[in-house]
Enzyme design. Structure first.
Site, short mmCIF file in Angstrom:
data_model
loop_
_atom_site.label_atom_id
_atom_site.label_comp_id
_atom_site.label_asym_id
_atom_site.label_seq_id
_atom_site.Cartn_x
_atom_site.Cartn_y
_atom_site.Cartn_z
N ASP A 1 -69.71 -32.95 21.24
CA ASP A 1 -69.17 -31.61 21.44
C ASP A 1 -67.87 -31.67 22.25
O ASP A 1 -66.90 -31.01 21.94
CB ASP A 1 -70.19 -30.70 22.15
CG ASP A 1 -70.72 -31.28 23.46
OD1 ASP A 1 -70.58 -32.49 23.69
OD2 ASP A 1 -71.28 -30.50 24.26
N ASP B 1 -70.45 -32.86 31.86
CA ASP B 1 -71.75 -33.51 31.94
C ASP B 1 -72.59 -33.19 30.70
O ASP B 1 -73.67 -32.62 30.79
CB ASP B 1 -72.47 -33.07 33.22
CG ASP B 1 -72.38 -31.56 33.42
OD1 ASP B 1 -71.85 -30.87 32.53
OD2 ASP B 1 -72.84 -31.07 34.47
N GLU B 2 -72.02 -33.49 29.54
CA GLU B 2 -72.69 -33.21 28.28
C GLU B 2 -72.34 -34.35 27.31
O GLU B 2 -73.06 -35.30 27.21
CB GLU B 2 -72.27 -31.84 27.75
CG GLU B 2 -73.30 -31.24 26.85
CD GLU B 2 -73.24 -29.71 26.78
OE1 GLU B 2 -73.90 -29.17 25.92
OE2 GLU B 2 -72.53 -29.07 27.57
N ASP C 1 -71.64 -28.44 15.79
CA ASP C 1 -70.21 -28.65 15.93
C ASP C 1 -69.72 -29.57 14.81
O ASP C 1 -68.71 -29.32 14.15
CB ASP C 1 -69.89 -29.29 17.29
CG ASP C 1 -70.47 -28.53 18.46
OD1 ASP C 1 -71.62 -28.08 18.35
OD2 ASP C 1 -69.80 -28.40 19.49
N TRP D 1 -76.95 -25.98 12.89
CA TRP D 1 -77.28 -27.18 13.66
C TRP D 1 -78.19 -28.10 12.84
O TRP D 1 -77.78 -29.17 12.43
CB TRP D 1 -77.89 -26.79 15.01
CG TRP D 1 -76.82 -26.53 16.04
CD1 TRP D 1 -76.46 -27.35 17.07
CD2 TRP D 1 -75.94 -25.41 16.12
NE1 TRP D 1 -75.42 -26.82 17.78
CE2 TRP D 1 -75.08 -25.62 17.23
CE3 TRP D 1 -75.77 -24.24 15.38
CZ2 TRP D 1 -74.08 -24.71 17.59
CZ3 TRP D 1 -74.78 -23.34 15.74
CH2 TRP D 1 -73.96 -23.58 16.83
N GLU E 1 -63.14 -24.99 23.42
CA GLU E 1 -64.50 -24.61 23.06
C GLU E 1 -64.59 -23.13 22.71
O GLU E 1 -65.22 -22.74 21.74
CB GLU E 1 -65.43 -24.89 24.24
CG GLU E 1 -66.86 -24.49 24.00
CD GLU E 1 -67.77 -24.95 25.12
OE1 GLU E 1 -67.27 -25.20 26.23
OE2 GLU E 1 -68.98 -25.07 24.87
N HIS F 1 -62.95 -29.41 22.30
CA HIS F 1 -64.11 -29.20 21.43
C HIS F 1 -63.57 -29.12 19.99
O HIS F 1 -62.73 -28.28 19.73
CB HIS F 1 -64.73 -27.84 21.77
CG HIS F 1 -66.09 -27.91 22.37
ND1 HIS F 1 -66.32 -28.43 23.61
CD2 HIS F 1 -67.30 -27.47 21.91
CE1 HIS F 1 -67.63 -28.30 23.88
NE2 HIS F 1 -68.24 -27.73 22.85
C1 BGC Z 1 -72.13 -27.44 23.36
C2 BGC Z 1 -71.85 -26.82 22.03
C3 BGC Z 1 -73.17 -26.86 21.31
C4 BGC Z 1 -74.02 -25.85 22.03
C5 BGC Z 1 -75.30 -25.49 21.38
C6 BGC Z 1 -73.00 -26.48 24.08
O1 BGC Z 1 -73.24 -26.80 25.37
O2 BGC Z 1 -70.99 -27.79 24.05
O3 BGC Z 1 -70.74 -27.17 21.40
O4 BGC Z 1 -73.16 -26.78 19.97
O5 BGC Z 1 -74.17 -26.20 23.37
O6 BGC Z 1 -76.20 -24.97 22.25
#
Ligand code: BGC
Length: 831
Positions: free
Chosen positions: A348, A353-354, A361, A418, A630, A651
Site C-alpha cells: 500500500d 508502520d504498515e 490497492d 480486495w 493515498e 500510495h
Molecule cells: C491501507 C490501504 C488499504 C486499506 C484497507 C489501509 O491502511 O493503506 O491502502 O487498502 O488499509 O483497509
C-alpha cells in the site's frame, strides 16, 4: 521452483528483543586448487547480507524479501567461484530482523514467523569428481558487530567502531563468539525465486540542503522514493550522525513525520574515525524525499548524501508523455509510486508502520502496473503466496503475505476489490502476457474464491451481506470511516461480482473446463440479472446516484447498450455538478474516466483529468507531489497533513488513472490477450496538442505518437512483428479506420474543425494554465530565469499553480522589465 536443501537453519541461542543487534555468522573452510565452480545458496528468516573472504556476495538487498514464509522462503543463488581461493576461506553473513522477526503493522507485532534471526546457507564446491557442501550447522560461530539495531519500520543503528576487523575473512579469531545452534524450520518451504531480486536501482543527488527555521539541516532529494541515504562522512570516532526520514516538510519548513505514523524511520551512524567513511543501511528501507541530518561534523555538502532508490529489479515496459506538463508530472507520480511500492511485495505504501500487501490497492492498480513494468515475476510470486494462504485459511487474505488472523483488526472475509483480486489479478496478467499458464496456475485459487462467495448470495444472486470496504476513501466519506462512502457498499460488491464471475467463466472456457465454464456463466447471468433488478431502472438510471455506481455499471458490462448511453449522460451530469472534482474512491476512480470517454463524454473526462481544484487528479501535482497520494487531500491546501493517519504520500491505488492516460490519451490499446492484436485510437482533448506512448509487448515494442499543430494532425506508429493493429485515426475528417501490419506507419492530415479552444493568456492567467502548454511555459520560464535568478521556478514549483502571473511580478525586485518581457511572451503565444 524448488531445490534440494542439504543444510539447516542456524541461529544464536536466544530469542531477539526489539532493539537487539543484528546477528553475525561466520565459518572458515578449505578449498583445494581443483575447484571448478562454487555456488552459494543462501537465505534467512530475517534479512541477510552474505560475505566471502571479506567481500560482499552479489548485489541483492533486503534478501530474501517478504513472502509467505510459512509456505515459501526464497533462496538466493550466486556463482562465487571467483570469490574463493585455494586454501583457507571464510563465509560470513549478517542477519537482521526483517519481516520475519521484527515489527509488523501499526500494532508492532514481533516474532511473526520466527523468534530470532536465522540463517540458511549451502556453499556447493564442485570439484568435477565430487561436490562438497559447506552447510550452515553448529560449526558456524555467532557474534555481533556494527549493526546495533535494525527494523524495517525503525531504521538502522550502526556503530562503525564495533565492526570486528576482518570477521568475514580467514584467520579472524572468533574465540569470543558462540557456537551456532540449529534452528527448527520446515525446509520444504525453501524455493528458488521466480521474481526478480530487490536491488539498488538508481542513485539520486540532493537538489538542496536547507536550514529550517529551527536551525535543523534538511537534505531535499526532490523526489519521494523508497530506499535509504548513503553517507560519505569524515570526522572523529564516536560521533553519531542521525538521519530522520520524511516525505514532506511542515508549512513552516520543519521535517513532517506524521505520514510515517508510528514508524521511527531513523538511521544512526557512529563514525569509526580516521578518514572518509561511506555508509548506507541494509536492514531497513524508508519512503522519503527529505532527510533531517544531525550530528554532522561541520557544514554538510550536497555530495555527502545520495538517495539510493531500492525496489524489485523489474524491466521497464511502458512510457507516456504529452504536451501538458501537469499531466506528465501526474504520470511520473504514478511510475514513482509503483517503484516505491514494489519492494518485493506490492504494498500500500512504503513509509509508515504498515507497508503491507493490501490486495485491493493492487487489484485496481494492476492494469496500469502491467503497462509500466514487467510484473510477471513479482505478481506471479505474490499470487503463489495468496493461493497458499487462501488454501490454509479458507479465505483470500486482504493482505498478502498474511501472518495470521490477528494481523489486521478484523479477520479477512470475502470482499469486493480486495478478495476478488484472486480472480482479477491472474485475469489481468493473462490479458497482458497472453500466457494461459498464468490462469492455469491460479485456477484453484480463482474458483475457490467464487465458490466461497456463491453461498453468500441471496436467492436472487445479490451479494448483500457481510463487511465490504466499499468505495474506500471516497472523498465524501467521513474521515474516520473510509469505507462509508456515498455508494452503497453492497451495490459495489454486486457490481464487482458481475465482473469477477465473467472473468471466471471466460477463464474456465479458455482452459477447456467446460462444466465450470457453463456453471460460472450461469452464475454471472444470475448475478447480473439480480443487480439489474435491484439497482438499475429500465432507462439506465442507477438507484445510487454516484459517480462510482455509474462508472461500475458502465464499465462492468451490466447495462444494455441504450441503458449504457443514458447512464453515461447521467454520469457526465454528476461529474459536472461536482465541478469536475473527484468524487470516487478506490472502487470507482480507476474506471470513471473510461466510463466517461467510452460513452461519448470525452470532454468531461478531460475536464476531470485536468482540474486542479481539490479533490482532483492534478491538485496533488499543483502541491508539488512527486508520487500518488493515498487520499486526494493527504496534504491540505495550506500544506498541513490531513489529520486522519491515512495520509501516505506514496500510495499507488489512485494511480490507476495511468491506464486511461496510456489507452485514451496515448491511444495504445490491447484488444487481444498478449497484445497479438492492438488498437491505436488516441482521443485528443483537453487542449493537449501531443502525446506519445510506448510499450514493450511480448512481441516487441509498440509506439504511437500524435501531434496537432496549426490544425495539422500527424500520427506515427510502429507495430511489433507478428501482430497487427486496428487504427482509428484521431479527429480524422472522414473518421478513417484501417488495419495495418508490423513496422512503421505515418499519417498526416488536416483536421476539419479547429482543434482545442485557444487560451487567451493575460497577466491574470494562473501558472497552472501556463504549465499546461509546454511551449508557452518554456518561454515564460526563460523570462523568469533572466529576471528572477535563484528563484526555483521550474517544474518543482508546480505548487504555485494557483498563482497568477501578476502575483509573481509583484514579488520581483524589478517589476517593469519582467512585466514587459512576460507581456511579450504572452502576446506571441496569443497570436
Ligand atoms: C491501507 C490501504 C488499504 C486499506 C484497507 C489501509 O491502511 O493503506 O491502502 O487498502 O488499509 O483497509
Amino acid at each position: 521452483m524448488t531445490f534440494e536443501p542439504q543444510s539447516s537453519f542456524i541461529s544464536s541461542s536466544s530469542a531477539s528483543n526489539a532493539g537487539d543487534p543484528a546477528v553475525y555468522f561466520r565459518r572458515e573452510f578449505d578449498v583445494d586448487d581443483r575447484l571448478q565452480r562454487a555456488t552459494l545458496r543462501i537465505t534467512a528468516l530475517g534479512i541477510v547480507e552474505p560475505y566471502l573472504n571479506g567481500g560482499r556476495v552479489g548485489d541483492e538487498v533486503l534478501a530474501p524479501g517478504w513472502t509467505s514464509y510459512r509456505h515459501r522462503v526464497m533462496v538466493s543463488s550466486y556463482d562465487v567461484t571467483d570469490q574463493l581461493v585455494a586454501g583457507q576461506n571464510a563465509l560470513g553473513a549478517i542477519v537482521g530482523e526483517g519481516w520475519a522477526v521484527g515489527d509488523l503493522t501499526w500494532e508492532k507485532k514481533r516474532h511473526n514467523y520466527a523468534d530470532r534471526p536465522a540463517l540458511f546457507a549451502q556453499l556447493e564446491l564442485e570439484y568435477g569428481d565430487r561436490t562438497e557442501i559447506i552447510a550452515t550447522d553448529e560449526q558456524f560461530r555467532v557474534g555481533e558487530g556494527a549493526v546495533r539495531k535494525n527494523g524495517i519500520y525503525a531504521g538502522e543503528t550502526y556503530d562503525a567502531r564495533l565492526e570486528p576487523d576482518g570477521w568475514h575473512q580467514a584467520g579472524f579469531d572468533d574465540g569470543g563468539w558462540a557456537s551456532a545452534q540449529l534452528f527448527d524450520w520446515n525446509l520444504e518451504t525453501l524455493e528458488l525465486p521466480t521474481a526478480p531480486p530487490i536491488r539498488r536501482i538508481e542513485d539520486i543527488a540532493p537538489i538542496d540542503i536547507l536550514t529550517s527555521p529551527q536551525g535543523k539541516t534538511i537534505v531535499d532529494f526532490g523526489q519521494i522514493v523508497s530506499g535509504w541515504v548513503r553517507l560519505a562522512v569524515a570526522g572523529e570516532a564516536g560521533r553519531t550522525v542521525t538521519l530522520r526520514y520524511a516525505e514532506v516538510l511542515t508549512p513552516d519548513g520543519e521535517l513532517e513525520t506524521e505520514t510515517n505514523r508510528g514508524a521511527e524511520t531513523t538511521d544512526r551512524y557512529t563514525l569509526g574515525g580516521g578518514g572518509l567513511e561511506t555508509w548506507e543501511p541494509g536492514f531497513t528501507f524508508h519512503g522519503f524525499r527529505f532527510v533531517e541530518v544531525s550530528g554532522w561534523p561541520g557544514a554538510p555538502e550536497k555530495d555527502a548524501f545520495t538517495a539510493v532508490v531500492v525496489h524489485s529489479d523489474m524491466p521497464r515496459t511502458g512510457w507516456f508523455e504529452t504536451s501538458n506538463e501537469l499531466v506528465n508530472q501526474l504520470h511520473k507520480n504514478v511510475v514513482w509510486s509503483m517503484r516505491g511500492n514494489f519492494v518485493g511485495v506490492p504494498t500500500d505504501c512504503p513509509q509508515r508502520d504498515e507497508r503491507l500487501g493490501w490486495a485491493g490497492d493492487l487489484n485496481v492498480f494492476t492494469p496500469t502496473a502491467t503497462y509500466l513494468y514487467d510484473v510477471r515475476g513479482v505478481l506471479g510470486s505474490w499470487l503463489q503466496d495468496l493461493a497458499a494462504e487462501q488454501e490454509e485459511t479458507g479465505s483470500v487474505p486482504w493482505v498478502v503475505p498474511y501472518v495470521d488472523a490477528n494481523m489486521v483488526p478484523v479477520p479477512s472475509s470475502p470482499t469486493a476489490v480486495w478478495s476478488d483480486v484472486a480472480v482479477s489479478l491472474p485475469w489481468a496478467l493473462y490479458q497482458e502476457y497472453g500466457d494461459l499458464d498464468i490462469l492455469r496456475r491460479s485456477y484453484d485459487s480463482m474458483t475457490a474464491f467464487v465458490r466461497q462467495v456463491e453461498p453468500l448470495l441471496n436467492v436472487k444472486g445479490l451479494w448483500d451481506t457481510g463487511f465490504q470496504f466499499g468505495d474506500w476513501l471516497d472523498p465524501d466519506a467521513p474521515a474516520d470511516r473510509p469505507w462509508d462512502g456515498k455508494t452503497d457498499n453492497h451495490l459495489i460488491a454486486a457490481a464487482y461480482l458481475c465482473k469477477t464471475t465473467r472473468e471466471m467463466a471466460e477463464t474456465s472456457r479458455l482452459l477447456g473446463e467446460k462444466d465450470d465454464a457453463a456453471r460460472f456463466r450461469a452464475l454471472h447471468e444470475k448475478v447480473r440479472g439480480a443487480f439489474r433488478d435491484e439497482y438499475v431502472s429500465r432507462n439506465g438510471r442507477v438507484t445510487n446516484e454516484s459517480a462510482t455506481a455509474y462508472a461500475l455499471v458502465i464499465m462492468f458490462g451490466i447495462l444494455d447498450e441504450d441503458q449504457r448511453c443514458k447512464a453515461g449522460d447521467r454520469l457526465a451530469q454528476i461529474i459536472e455538478k461536482a465541478d469536475f472534482t473527484i468524487s470516487t474512491g478506490f472502487a470507482g476512480t480507476h474506471v470513471v474516466t473510461h466510463a466517461l470517454s467510452s460513452t461519448g463524454h470525452l470532454e468531461q473526462a478531460y475536464k476531470l483529468l485536468l482540474n486542479t481544484a481539490p479533490p482532483s487528479f492534478l491538485y496533488p501535482v499543483t502541491m508539488g507531489a512527486t508520487t500518488m497520494w493515498e487520499r486526494w487531500d493527504s496534504l491540505l491546501p495550506d500544506g498541513t497533513v490531513h489529520a486522519t493517519g491515512m495520509t501516505s504520500l506514496n500510495h499507488y491505488a489512485l494511480g490507476a488513472i495511468g491506464e486511461w492516460l496510456q489507452r485514451v490519451v496515448g491511444g495504445l490499446n490491447r484488444i487481444e490477450a498478449g497484445w497479438t492484436r492492438i488498437q491505436i485510437a488516441p482521443k485528443p482533448g483537453g487542449g493537449i496538442t501531443s502525446a506519445k506512448a510506448a510499450h514493450e509487448t511480448p512481441s516487441g515494442r509498440v509506439e504511437v505518437s500524435w501531434h496537432v499543430e496549426d490544425n495539422e494532425m500527424s500520427l506515427d506508429l510502429t507495430v511489433p512483428p507478428g501482430t497487427s493493429a486496428a487504427v482509428i485515426l484521431p479527429l480524422h475528417p472522414d473518421n478513417a479506420e484501417l488495419e495495418v501490419g508490423p513496422g512503421p506507419h505515418s499519417w498526416r492530415y488536416t483536421l476539419s474543425e479547429k482543434y482545442g479552444a485557444p487560451i487567451e493568456y493575460t497577466m491574470d492567467t494562473v501558472l497552472g494554465e501556463i504549465f499546461a502548454n509546454a511551449e508557452v511555459w518554456a518561454a515564460v520560464l526563460d523570462v523568469f530565469r533572466e529576471h528572477l535568478p535563484g528563484v526555483p521556478l521550474d517544474a518543482a514549483a508546480t505548487h504555485l499553480a494557483a498563482m497568477p502571473l501578476s502575483a509573481v511580478v509583484e514579488r520581483a525586485p524589478d517589476t517593469k522589465e519582467l512585466e514587459r518581457d512576460l507581456r511579450d511572451v504572452l502576446s506571441r503565444a496569443n497570436s
